[in-house]
Design an enzyme around this catalytic site. Structure first.
Site, PDB file in Angstrom:
ATOM      1  N   CYS A   1       0.820  -1.215   0.000  1.00 26.51           N
ATOM      2  CA  CYS A   1       0.000   0.000   0.000  1.00 26.51           C
ATOM      3  C   CYS A   1       0.854   1.266   0.000  1.00 26.51           C
ATOM      4  O   CYS A   1       0.355   2.350   0.327  1.00 26.51           O
ATOM      5  CB  CYS A   1      -0.923   0.004   1.211  1.00 26.51           C
TER       6      CYS A   1
ATOM      7  N   GLN B   1       5.664 -10.136 -11.603  1.00 25.23           N
ATOM      8  CA  GLN B   1       5.076 -11.421 -12.002  1.00 25.23           C
ATOM      9  C   GLN B   1       3.572 -11.397 -11.727  1.00 25.23           C
ATOM     10  O   GLN B   1       2.802 -11.016 -12.602  1.00 25.23           O
ATOM     11  CB  GLN B   1       5.782 -12.567 -11.283  1.00 25.23           C
TER      12      GLN B   1
ATOM     13  N   CYS C   1       2.348  -6.765  -5.745  1.00 19.89           N
ATOM     14  CA  CYS C   1       3.261  -5.945  -4.941  1.00 19.89           C
ATOM     15  C   CYS C   1       3.880  -4.812  -5.746  1.00 19.89           C
ATOM     16  O   CYS C   1       4.499  -3.908  -5.179  1.00 19.89           O
ATOM     17  CB  CYS C   1       4.375  -6.810  -4.346  1.00 19.89           C
TER      18      CYS C   1
ATOM     19  N   CYS D   1       6.772 -13.523  -5.379  1.00 23.85           N
ATOM     20  CA  CYS D   1       6.888 -14.160  -6.690  1.00 23.85           C
ATOM     21  C   CYS D   1       8.302 -14.132  -7.262  1.00 23.85           C
ATOM     22  O   CYS D   1       8.796 -15.139  -7.754  1.00 23.85           O
ATOM     23  CB  CYS D   1       5.964 -13.489  -7.695  1.00 23.85           C
TER      24      CYS D   1
ATOM     25  N   ASN E   1       0.754   6.416  14.087  1.00 20.50           N
ATOM     26  CA  ASN E   1      -0.298   5.389  14.098  1.00 20.50           C
ATOM     27  C   ASN E   1       0.240   3.986  13.857  1.00 20.50           C
ATOM     28  O   ASN E   1      -0.485   3.094  13.436  1.00 20.50           O
ATOM     29  CB  ASN E   1      -1.374   5.706  13.054  1.00 20.50           C
TER      30      ASN E   1
ATOM     31  N   SER F   1       2.943 -27.407 -12.326  1.00 27.22           N
ATOM     32  CA  SER F   1       3.903 -26.939 -13.340  1.00 27.22           C
ATOM     33  C   SER F   1       3.511 -27.393 -14.738  1.00 27.22           C
ATOM     34  O   SER F   1       4.357 -27.548 -15.614  1.00 27.22           O
ATOM     35  CB  SER F   1       5.325 -27.440 -13.017  1.00 27.22           C
TER      36      SER F   1
ATOM     37  N   GLU G   1       7.335 -25.313 -10.141  1.00 27.17           N
ATOM     38  CA  GLU G   1       7.514 -25.905  -8.815  1.00 27.17           C
ATOM     39  C   GLU G   1       8.905 -26.465  -8.514  1.00 27.17           C
ATOM     40  O   GLU G   1       9.379 -26.353  -7.383  1.00 27.17           O
ATOM     41  CB  GLU G   1       6.491 -27.032  -8.622  1.00 27.17           C
TER      42      GLU G   1
END
Length: 1359
Positions: free
Chosen positions: A54, A115, A119, A153, A266, A1110, A1291
């Protein structure tokens, strides 16, 4: 002064636009941006300031010095009512695809740093803020700026590489990726990588032009310069927020409301309100009281305003250290060291010095240093001013100080040090940065001039009591004595007696914390010895062996390599298969324009659903009272099991999982379903709950806050049932297993043990792992149409299963339910079965009420409800010969499934199928059971049991090596499959490429030379040890359940030549849509710009299989290829007829000739099977191979480690997209690093999950990536079983993160050898600093008495 009943109107700017509004004090900037302003680029990731998703930039004008300051903040913690006169810049405000994108957005995207993309806006804004303050940053600036941002990721390397292009050293050959550097004395470095293909080219990127940035709004400057500030009051539903502007007002307010907290950043009160349910009717926010920010420098020290942010304090202290004589800056330098580790940049930018002190956290990093440094507070109240020393009497308990309720901390005095005075700060934390300390210290010692006799000593510790504590007895024992080993030895005994922790102490890690009190004191001793020598007080020279105790671990990031094979010379330019093209959504993800589930606009009449979950692990529900919840403002309904018209359970692996708690009972032969609502029912027919976090009911209201608050009023009365089971040991004792149990064997294990030269037995515990996808579970269900259809917008990996489950729950046909998946903000297996259950409940609410219903789990809810990777206890018995050949092995796997079976049976099967890893063990037996416990049900996670399976066999290999006194790599190499071989389930394969990876990795990593170097390093360093590991993997690709390998696609060609592709795979960051574009481009012989990939939609492509195992590209790529080939074959006669035509002309001609321009493609997939009765099968289509060499350095005194270098060689056939595949490799490796070395799930003795957010659960951050991180894709590899000879890669590489685990274990073994402890030893996973430190068996750990299990109630279970 403003009266308490006045309501004020705010004025601030967002992205250059004026905003005026009345706000509720509980409204945070994040929700305001997303819900009120509809700016959804800023994401919700955790709600507690711990993940950085954020992040926005906040700018303010300072009239005193007429400057504009920019700083990054967490929007989730920033109250909107603090924004008077501020300018907010979000990711939307710096650039977009409709006008122009910002260089930061472009470079992160083109460097392949996005990816799943969830984020990315936060990363962009952290970097953007840095560039606004420093257009040419250093690498240290970049890693610090990104330190408060998490990514699950990418593995961070591509993000850092993209940001690195802004570095002032970016023209240096080293920063450009060449290991040789002109700054190291090489005037003409040989750029041996020049001829290799690169992942991206900086020359293609926009230059940074600071003149093009948004200006600070002139109106806000005028306001700050001319308007008289006045106090403001904001009233909400529950809280009144007062913002005074004068010190007199503040004193009066605090006097009238002594219990009202003072809120600056805060960062403390906000999380308490949000997560702990703490309610403060009145909050005072003195952020505009200028006296709280004043700085006064005196000859004795500096008075720092208590309202100063930690970043401001850090800048001030850094300036003073540069200006004052070195001997006067001891306290300043110690504080600077702690401030560098305290929170992320966003937290330090708003958290205040005074708030940090009076919060009185037991593991505060600053308080021990301030106390040891003889700092003091200037305190103001209605009674007047006074100065209070920060000492042992100030901290009186957990979160409590000696301050009066009406007192206000005005400023903090930090003294200068004098000659002969030394102050040091030392700490240990679960993560290298941005983590609360396990133990932290502030230590101060004073010597008379020219003497080593201790004149004064202060030792303050955090993390070893309910508050900061002083070791006064230890200090008294040392004062007056010489600073030497004899004195120190006596101090240890006193310290252990003085600072004691009961074995049940909150926070656990008792032995580790106690040992840290000693080892950190020893580090302090060494540091002061070194300082005394530098002053000439002593001539004693610290040997390299001893000085290693105070030398920092390496931390400088080094250039890394990403090596892949260039495409063939004759390949068409528009054919992008094999080329490293950018993720198709990377730009929109970086600009915040990419739409995730919760970014969808609110629908008319939309409601929000909040779940009510069990607080008991094993109990009957005696009473469920929802009457108070139904009377809550805004509440529409409470959904219970009795509202379900269809199936009330979901079947998994032969078992059923309840959607909502209920129990079917019999009365006189009549079956009834008893669920409780507003009534009491007999215990005999009461519903049962079998874990904390099981869903009981759901509250639906007009807003999320209303739903959340009303859910808290639901009253559930329980009757606890006896003997809840939490660990696999308890389940084994009670035979609490899900069936079937699986066994597989080849050869004659028992006879082979008898013939072996040696037989060894061992075990290892492997902890669970939270998925921690950045986007929490999210869904929006919209009733549509006159036939009560449902549109389900959801973040899930298996939309068809979700569709089917919703239809069965509502007792309607599947054709009435359309599931839409645009993109997923990370999944890793955690958005398969659990998402389906949540979708059924949300759809039930929408169906019943006839209104759209949204359900977005908070991070804590998500972690509590949705389960994790399965913890496993692995035991092994191995028979081997003197030369290292393994003749027999018997492995047992006990898997903690939790309260429902979920996919546990499938996972134990995959565990057994991979237990050989890369080794041919002629006599091999494996048993695996899924243990039923009273923890939340665990579920699929990237690797699906393989990471646990292989760790056990690799630990077995390590033990064999330790028994024989050889390196583990020798034993591995000796026992690897050679030539065409047969697995233990009778599947034939050729390990040639496995050996190629092994040999190439040894060469690329310079393994032999580094092994010798490490041996020398360990001989010279007592307290630092290095370890090296070389780990292979053989990973089966495809679903063992054959029907899951199929896929379908739908391709449309429109008359303008544009192409629309739909397929059954879901985009969750793995780049499947990007690869499908590449496939369609090649098969249709058209540029990729003409191809669009739409959402995954069950109405377009039905009966899809999960995006998992995968196998997504393998299956869906072949389906897209099939559809495109069908279409191209239809066009071929027209192309031959008009070879000079264009694509558009051929398509137009086809339309007029009535040739269908739409086709469905289908791929049957691998016909895999596994016959467990015969113990044979072909469950996989092929294997992906890889080998990783990893070097780690361990601080034996604290257990801290650093991954110095990682080299990975992977056989992925011919990569469809090297940038995407390398990103998958790096991301999987870092996730594996987290699994095996960092991430710990902690449960209370009653089964409550403690670790429910990033403040308690630490995933790897930028600070944790290998300092040198090299990836090599094996050249010249082919694979006839997958599209374009590629291989699945999502994977497999996660397991190679275990190479860090084994490098740490290798280093620990060296430390143990120095104290005479040789041979095999147990190091459970994850190899946290706690486990590594205790395993090193230093003299300090051996001093700590061990509490016997069973003699106390532990703080946390050993799961």
């Amino acid at each position: 002064m403003a009266e308490i009943n006045q309501i004020e109107r705010l004025c601030f700017y967002v992205n250059g636009k004026r905003v005026t509004d009345y706000v509720d004090p509980e409204t945070m900037l994040l929700s305001y941006l997303r819900e009120k302003l509809r700016m959804t680029g800023t994401k919700y990731g955790c709600g507690g300031g711990g993940c950085g998703a954020c992040t926005v930039m906040l700018s303010r004008y300072e009239p005193n010095n007429k400057t504009i300051v920019h700083y990054s903040v967490n929007a989730c913690l920033l109250p909107v009512c603090q924004l008077q006169g501020a300018a907010v810049t979000t990711v939307e405000g710096i650039g977009n695809t409709k006008t122009r994108i910002h260089p930061v957005q472009e470079r992160i995207a083109k460097a392949h740093g996005s990816q799943c993309g969830f984020c990315t806006p936060g990363m962009v804004m952290s970097m953007y803020t840095l560039l606004r303050n420093k257009p040419q940053p250093t690498m240290e600036d970049i890693t610090e700026a990104l330190g408060g941002n998490l990514c699950r990721c990418t593995g961070y390397r591509p993000i850092v590489d993209g940001c690195k292009t802004f570095c002032q050293e970016s023209n240096c050959c080293q920063a450009n990726g060449n290991g040789s550097c002109c700054m190291n004395g090489n005037s003409q470095p040989k750029n041996c990588e020049d001829d290799l293909p690169q992942l991206f080219d900086k020359a293609d990127m926009l230059p940074l032009d600071p003149s093009q940035e948004l200006i600070f709004p002139p109106e806000l400057i005028v306001m700050a310069e001319t308007e008289t500030q006045k106090s403001q009051t904001f009233r909400g539903e529950r809280i009144t927020w007062v913002s005074p502007v004068s010190l007199e007002e503040l004193v009066q307010l605090k006097s009238c409301h002594p219990q009202a907290p003072l809120v600056m950043g805060n960062t403390n009160i906000g999380p308490d309100i949000k997560f702990k349910g703490v309610l403060h009717p009145v909050i005072i926010s003195p952020t505009r009281v200028k006296e709280l920010f004043e700085v006064t420098q005196t000859p004795q020290g500096v008075w720092v305003g208590a309202g100063s942010t930690l970043s401001a304090v850090r800048a001030l202290l850094a300036r003073l250290v540069g200006e004052l004589p070195l001997e006067q800056t001891e306290v300043y330098r110690a504080l600077l060291q702690q401030l560098g580790n305290l929170g992320g940049q966003q937290i330090r930018n708003v958290a205040s010095l005074g708030g940090n002190i009076v919060s009185a956290y037991p593991n505060s990093d600053l308080n021990p240093v301030l106390a040891a440094g003889n700092c003091k507070l200037e305190v103001l109240s209605k009674e007047g001013k006074e100065e209070i020393p920060l000492n042992k009497d100030f901290f009186v308990g957990f979160g409590k100080t000696a301050l009066k309720p009406n007192a206000i901390v005005l400023s903090v005095f930090i003294p200068v040090s004098r000659k002969g005075e030394f102050v040091r700060a030392l700490r240990q934390a679960p993560r290298k940065e941005n983590a609360l300390a396990t133990v932290t210290t502030g230590m101060r010692v004073v010597f008379p001039e020219g003497s080593r006799l201790v004149q004064d000593l202060s030792l303050y510790y955090g993390g070893v009591g309910p508050c900061t504590v002083s070791a006064t007895k230890t200090c008294s024992a040392v004062i007056g004595r010489p600073w030497n080993e004899e004195t120190l030895e006596e101090a240890y005994a006193v310290l252990l007696d003085e600072l004691t922790l009961p074995p049940s102490t909150p926070g656990g890690k008792v032995e580790f914390r106690m040992s840290l009190t000693l080892s950190l004191l020893f580090k302090f001793y060494l540091l002061i010895l070194q300082a005394l020598r530098e002053m000439g007080v002593t001539t004693e020279v610290l040997s390299q062996e001893m000085s290693s105790g105070i030398q920092p671990l390496p931390h400088q990031l080094q250039p890394s390599l990403q090596e892949f094979q260039a495409v063939a010379g004759g390949q068409e330019g528009q054919d992008l298969v094999g080329r490293p093209i950018m993720h198709r959504s990377a730009i929109s993800q970086a600009t915040g324009e990419a739409v995730y589930c919760d970014d969808m606009p609110k629908r008319d009449g939309e409601l929000f659903l909040v779940l009510v979950t069990s607080t008991r692990a094993h109990a009957k529900i005696i009473d469920l009272d929802v009457s108070q919840a139904l009377q809550f403002p805004g509440v529409v309904d409470v959904i219970t099991c009795r509202d379900i018209p269809g199936k009330k359970v979901r079947p998994f692996c032969g078992y059923e999982e309840e959607l909502l708690a209920e129990k079917e009972v019999q009365y006189m032969g009549i079956t009834s379903i008893c669920t409780l609502r507003n009534k009491r029912c007999q215990t005999a027919c009461a519903p049962q709950v079998s874990c904390v976090g099981q869903i009981v009911c759901a509250v639906v209201a007009d807003t999320k806050p209303h739903a959340k608050r009303s859910a808290a009023t639901v009253k559930i009365v329980y009757e606890d049932l006896p003997d809840p089971l939490f660990t696999v040991e308890e389940a084994m004792e009670k035979l609490s297993f899900f069936k079937p149990q699986r066994v597989i064997e080849r050869g004659h294990v028992t006879e082979a043990f008898a013939a072996a030269d040696q037989v060894h037995e061992g075990e290892i515990q492997i902890g669970g792992q939270e998925h921690f996808y950045m986007e929490t579970q999210s869904m929006l269900v919209v009733p549509t149409g006159e036939e009560r259809e449902l549109d389900v917008y959801i973040s899930c990996q298996h939309p068809s299963y979700t569709q089917e489950a919703i239809a069965e729950t509502l007792c309607i046909p599947s054709n009435r339910v359309s599931c839409h998946v645009k993109r997923i903000g990370g999944a890793f297996g955690g958005k398969l079965t659990k998402t389906t259950v949540l979708a059924c409940i949300t759809s039930l609410a929408a169906w019943k009420l006839g209104r759209p219903v949204r359900c977005i789990l908070e991070r804590g809810e998500d972690m509590l409800i949705t389960g994790a990777r399965h913890p496993v206890l692995g035991t092994y018995k191995v028979g081997f010969m003197k030369d290292g050949r393994i003749e027999a092995a018997d492995l047992h796997y006990y898997v903690n499934s939790g309260n429902t079976v979920d996919e546990s049976v499938l996972i134990i099967e995959k565990i057994l199928l991979h237990m050989d890893n890369a080794y041919k063990i002629p006599n091999l037996r494996g048993r695996a059971v899924a243990c039923r416990t009273n923890l939340p049900s665990n579920t699929a996670f990237r690797g699906f049991g393989v990471p646990q399976s292989m760790l056990v066999v690799e630990c077995m290999i390590n033990d064999v090596a330790a028994k024989l006194g050889r390196t583990a790599e020798e034993i591995r190499e000796m026992n690897m499959y050679k030539g065409v071989s047969m697995t233990h389930y009778k599947f034939e394969f050729d390990p040639e490429n496995l050996w190629r990876c092994w040999d190439e990795c040894k060469v690329k990593s310079d393994y032999d030379a580094r092994r010798k170097s490490i041996t020398g390093f360990n001989k010279q360093n007592r307290w630092k040890k290095r370890g090296l590991s070389l780990i292979p993997i053989k990973y089966g690709i495809a679903f063992a359940e054959s029907f899951l390998n199929q896929a379908a696609a739908l391709v449309h060609i429109y008359k303008d030549g544009s192409v629309l592709v739909s397929h059954g795979g879901t985009e969750m960051g793995q780049g499947i849509h990007t690869k499908m574009q590449q496939v369609a481009s090649r098969e249709l012989h058209i540029p990729i710009s003409l191809i669009h990939i739409t959402e995954t939609n069950t109405s377009t492509v039905p009966n899809t299989c999960p995006s998992a195992a995968s196998y997504g590209t393998d299956a869906n790529g072949m389906a897209v290829k099939d559809a495109c080939q069908i279409l191209y074959q239809r066009l071929e006669p027209l192309i031959k007829k008009n070879p000079e035509g264009t694509w558009k002309s051929w398509v137009t001609s086809a339309f007029f000739e009535k040739i269908s321009l739409s086709a469905t493609g289908f791929y049957k997939g691998h016909d895999g099977y596994m016959d467990w009765e015969k113990q044979e099968g072909e469950p996989y289509s092929y294997y992906t191979y890889g080998v990783c060499c990893c070097e780690a350095e361990v601080d034996c005194l604290t257990g801290d480690y650093r991954t110095v270098r990682t080299d990975i060689v992977v056989d992925i056939g011919r990569s469809v997209n090297p940038s995407v595949d390398i990103g998958q490799i790096e991301g999987a490796f870092i996730q594996g690093l987290g699994l095996y070395t960092m991430e710990e799930l902690k449960f209370s003795p009653s089964g409550v999950l403690y670790t429910r957010g990033p403040s308690q659960y630490k995933i790897p951050a930028v600070c944790d990536i290998p300092l040198k991180f090299n990836i090599y894709l094996l050249a010249g590899s082919d694979n006839s079983h997958a599209i374009y000879s590629s291989k699945g890669i999502g994977e497999p590489i996660l397991f190679l993160g275990s190479s860090v685990f084994f490098a740490i274990k290798d280093a620990v073994a060296s430390a143990r050898a120095e104290v005479g402890m040789k041979g095999p030893f147990t190091l459970n996973s994850p190899a946290t600093p706690e486990r590594a430190c205790l395993a090193c068996a230093t003299p300090f750990t051996q001093r700590i008495p061990t509490s016997q299990p069973g003699s106390f109630k532990p703080w946390a279970l050993d799961i």
